[in-house]
Design an enzyme around this catalytic site. Structure first.
Site, PDB file in Angstrom:
ATOM      1  N   HIS A  61       0.836  -1.221   0.000  1.00 39.73           N
ATOM      2  CA  HIS A  61       0.000   0.000   0.000  1.00 39.73           C
ATOM      3  C   HIS A  61       0.867   1.267   0.000  1.00 39.73           C
ATOM      4  O   HIS A  61       1.320   1.729   1.044  1.00 39.73           O
ATOM      5  CB  HIS A  61      -0.893  -0.035   1.250  1.00 39.73           C
ATOM      6  N   HIS A  63       1.304   5.292  -2.044  1.00 40.21           N
ATOM      7  CA  HIS A  63       0.792   6.295  -2.991  1.00 40.21           C
ATOM      8  C   HIS A  63       1.980   6.978  -3.654  1.00 40.21           C
ATOM      9  O   HIS A  63       2.767   7.639  -2.980  1.00 40.21           O
ATOM     10  CB  HIS A  63      -0.058   7.336  -2.255  1.00 40.21           C
ATOM     11  N   LEU A  64       2.102   6.828  -4.964  1.00 38.83           N
ATOM     12  CA  LEU A  64       3.268   7.376  -5.668  1.00 38.83           C
ATOM     13  C   LEU A  64       2.964   8.690  -6.378  1.00 38.83           C
ATOM     14  O   LEU A  64       3.881   9.353  -6.857  1.00 38.83           O
ATOM     15  CB  LEU A  64       3.834   6.354  -6.667  1.00 38.83           C
ATOM     16  N   ARG A  65       1.684   9.053  -6.498  1.00 37.11           N
ATOM     17  CA  ARG A  65       1.240  10.372  -7.030  1.00 37.11           C
ATOM     18  C   ARG A  65       1.600  10.621  -8.485  1.00 37.11           C
ATOM     19  O   ARG A  65       1.575  11.765  -8.930  1.00 37.11           O
ATOM     20  CB  ARG A  65       1.822  11.512  -6.186  1.00 37.11           C
ATOM     21  N   ASN A  95      -5.237   6.038  -6.839  1.00 42.69           N
ATOM     22  CA  ASN A  95      -5.849   7.381  -6.767  1.00 42.69           C
ATOM     23  C   ASN A  95      -4.900   8.453  -7.298  1.00 42.69           C
ATOM     24  O   ASN A  95      -4.624   9.449  -6.649  1.00 42.69           O
ATOM     25  CB  ASN A  95      -6.349   7.706  -5.342  1.00 42.69           C
ATOM     26  N   ASN A 278      -6.236   9.086   7.164  1.00 38.51           N
ATOM     27  CA  ASN A 278      -7.487   8.330   7.088  1.00 38.51           C
ATOM     28  C   ASN A 278      -7.194   6.858   6.902  1.00 38.51           C
ATOM     29  O   ASN A 278      -6.459   6.530   5.980  1.00 38.51           O
ATOM     30  CB  ASN A 278      -8.330   8.800   5.894  1.00 38.51           C
ATOM     31  N   ASP A 305       1.230   2.689   3.689  1.00 38.76           N
ATOM     32  CA  ASP A 305       0.284   3.747   3.285  1.00 38.76           C
ATOM     33  C   ASP A 305       1.037   5.074   3.074  1.00 38.76           C
ATOM     34  O   ASP A 305       0.546   6.142   3.439  1.00 38.76           O
ATOM     35  CB  ASP A 305      -0.850   3.903   4.299  1.00 38.76           C
ATOM     36  N   HIS A 309       2.275  14.507   0.764  1.00 40.91           N
ATOM     37  CA  HIS A 309       1.561  15.758   0.455  1.00 40.91           C
ATOM     38  C   HIS A 309       2.542  16.910   0.641  1.00 40.91           C
ATOM     39  O   HIS A 309       3.427  16.851   1.501  1.00 40.91           O
ATOM     40  CB  HIS A 309       0.375  15.958   1.403  1.00 40.91           C
ATOM     41  N   GLY A 323      -2.843  12.003   5.372  1.00 43.25           N
ATOM     42  CA  GLY A 323      -1.793  11.083   4.958  1.00 43.25           C
ATOM     43  C   GLY A 323      -0.429  11.481   5.487  1.00 43.25           C
ATOM     44  O   GLY A 323      -0.203  12.627   5.878  1.00 43.25           O
TER      45      GLY A 323
HETATM   46  O1  DOR Z   1      -4.622   9.288   4.821  1.00 45.12           O
HETATM   47  C1  DOR Z   1      -4.820   8.828   3.715  1.00 45.12           C
HETATM   48  N1  DOR Z   1      -4.231   9.360   2.631  1.00 45.12           N
HETATM   49  N2  DOR Z   1      -5.632   7.784   3.591  1.00 45.12           N
HETATM   50  C2  DOR Z   1      -6.010   7.324   2.390  1.00 45.12           C
HETATM   51  O2  DOR Z   1      -6.730   6.364   2.340  1.00 45.12           O
HETATM   52  C3  DOR Z   1      -5.556   8.005   1.147  1.00 45.12           C
HETATM   53  C4  DOR Z   1      -4.289   8.714   1.367  1.00 45.12           C
HETATM   54  C5  DOR Z   1      -3.909   9.657   0.260  1.00 45.12           C
HETATM   55  O3  DOR Z   1      -4.068   9.335  -0.912  1.00 45.12           O
HETATM   56  O4  DOR Z   1      -3.386  10.733   0.577  1.00 45.12           O
HETATM   57 ZN    ZN Z   2      -3.972   4.683   1.131  1.00 46.54          ZN
END
Ligand code: DOR
Ligand code: ZN
Length: 424
Positions: A61, A63-65, A95, A278, A305, A309, A323
């Site tokens: 899990h 997030h590479l953006r 996402n 989240n 996770d 940001h 996040g």
């Molecule tokens: O805190 C979070 N950030 N929870 C998520 O499920 C998505 C993630 C994000 O994409 O920043």
């Molecule tokens: Zn996530």
């Protein structure tokens, strides 16, 4: 030089019940031998005495953006961050902008990851088109394009009929369905519901939002017989529900984010929006239940996770994005759990490497076997370091651990026999 000789490391590989000081010889990208007093004239020598050698970590899990928000992270910076954290496999979340709901985006990621060439990056596709929760994506096309799992992460899939259909279809295709379980009709706020949200007067996200969707998805998985993976588990009642359904033989797995194992909602009072994630950081009782579930096998794996940001997106708590970055902090956090006696080192390696590799049915990952690909991490459990501009490989800095002293440092990461990270 295509040969590596790793001398006198403490080799920890729970997949073979191994925890012993030995040498490893790597040749042509593969593990050639594991044994005592190995000797090879032409090999690059790595002195691993006092260090732990284990199968490299697998993050189910992250997030590479990329594409779309490369000011936060991109495939190259994420790869560097991954190997600095001891990871050689990342499952990236869909996402992105645009989302991974079609083969073109999946192809773009796979190609770019290959050209960077530091680690495996395996895309997950969306469950629904545009992550809108209305119509299922083309699972077959996503699978053909190389996606290994499906999720609308960041948002839950709320429609039960679609979730049931998704489990049936993905089950037939051998794709793992993963869900971000938080009922967003209840979880519309920013931090856990409790005295901290009352104190700050901030709208909240109660644990029952998680429990409701966890229960629904467990029931759907149980009835369809299809595998289900629950993402970033955070609530004590959800832990109990999963334990119950595992006991009934449901094909269910789940992950926990390292931050939920060391922080509680009180962290928001100290770190403000840097502690906004989240699902949210919850109560001490929830944290204790997660620790217990790590021990008894209810929780299958630790997943970062990693959610980068920009600093300007982490201002006032109501406006801030949720996040935290996590690829370089996962090992120090996991080692803290080891030092506190919650898990042992072997269990830690299982949670961060063997178990996620097995869940994703990855060959050549999650084990140090003679003949298999040489993907391994060598770390010093005692070395202290500070996560700051100098050591951080992410483009973002959003973590409550920023500028904090951490204990436990990756010294080498080896990907298919090549040293892709070194801090010797
Ligand atoms: O805190 C979070 N950030 N929870 C998520 O499920 C998505 C993630 C994000 O994409 O920043
Ligand atoms: Zn996530």
């Amino acid at each position: 030089m295509s040969k590596l000789l790793i001398k006198r490391g403490r080799i920890v590989d729970p997949s073979q019940n191994l925890d012993t000081v030995m040498d490893i010889l790597v040749e042509k990208g593969k593990i050639k031998a594991i044994g005592e007093n190995l000797f090879e004239l032409e090999a690059q020598l790595i002195d691993a005495s006092g260090l732990v050698v284990c199968p490299s970590f697998v993050d189910i899990h992250a997030h590479l953006r990329d594409p779309g928000e490369t000011y936060k992270e991109d495939i190259e910076s994420a790869s560097r961050c991954a190997v600095a954290g001891g990871y050689t496999t990342l499952v990236c979340m869909p996402n992105t902008k645009p989302p991974i709901d079609n083969p073109h985006v999946a192809n773009y990621i796979i190609q770019k990851a290959k050209s960077v060439g530091l680690c495996y990056i395996l895309p997950s596709g969306t469950l629904t088109k545009g992550r809108e929760g209305r119509e299922l994506s083309d699972f077959y096309a996503l699978k053909q394009a190389g996606c290994v799992a499906l999720t609308d992460d960041g948002s839950p899939l709320m429609d039960s009929r679609l979730m049931q259909r998704a489990l049936e279809l993905a089950g037939q295709l051998g794709l793992l369905v993963m869900n971000h379980c938080e009922d967003d009709t209840i979880a519309y706020g920013h931090i856990n519901e409790g005295y901290v949200s009352s104190l700050l007067g901030v709208a909240s996200r109660p644990p029952q939002a998680e429990d409701i969707l966890v229960a629904r998805d467990l029931i759907l998985s149980y009835h369809t017989g299809s595998p289900l993976h629950i993402q970033h588990l955070s609530s004590a009642l959800s832990v109990e529900l999963i334990r119950y359904f595992k006991g009934k033989g449901a094909k269910v797995s789940c992950e926990v984010n390292p931050y939920h194992l060391v922080f509680t909602q009180e962290e928001v009072l100290k770190s403000g929006s840097l502690a906004k994630v989240n699902p949210p950081l919850r109560r001490e009782e929830d944290r204790q239940a997660l620790l217990e579930a790590l021990k008894d096998g209810t929780i299958d794996c630790i997943a970062t996770d990693h959610a980068p940001h920009a600093t300007w997106e982490k201002g006032q708590i109501e406006k801030a994005k949720a996040g935290m970055i996590g690829l370089q902090t996962a090992l120090p956090i996991a080692l803290e759990l080891v030092r506190h006696g919650h898990i042992n080192l072997s269990k830690m390696v299982e949670l961060m490497s063997c178990a996620p590799a097995k869940l994703l049915r990855l060959e050549g990952c999650g084990a140090l076997k003679v003949g298999s690909k040489a993907n391994l991490t060598i770390f010093d459990p005692e070395r202290e370091w500070v996560l700051d501009e100098r050591t951080n490989f992410s483009k973002s800095q959003n973590t409550p651990l920023w500028k904090k002293t951490l204990k436990g440092k990756v010294i080498y990461t080896i990907y298919e026999g090549k040293v892709v990270y070194s801090d010797a």
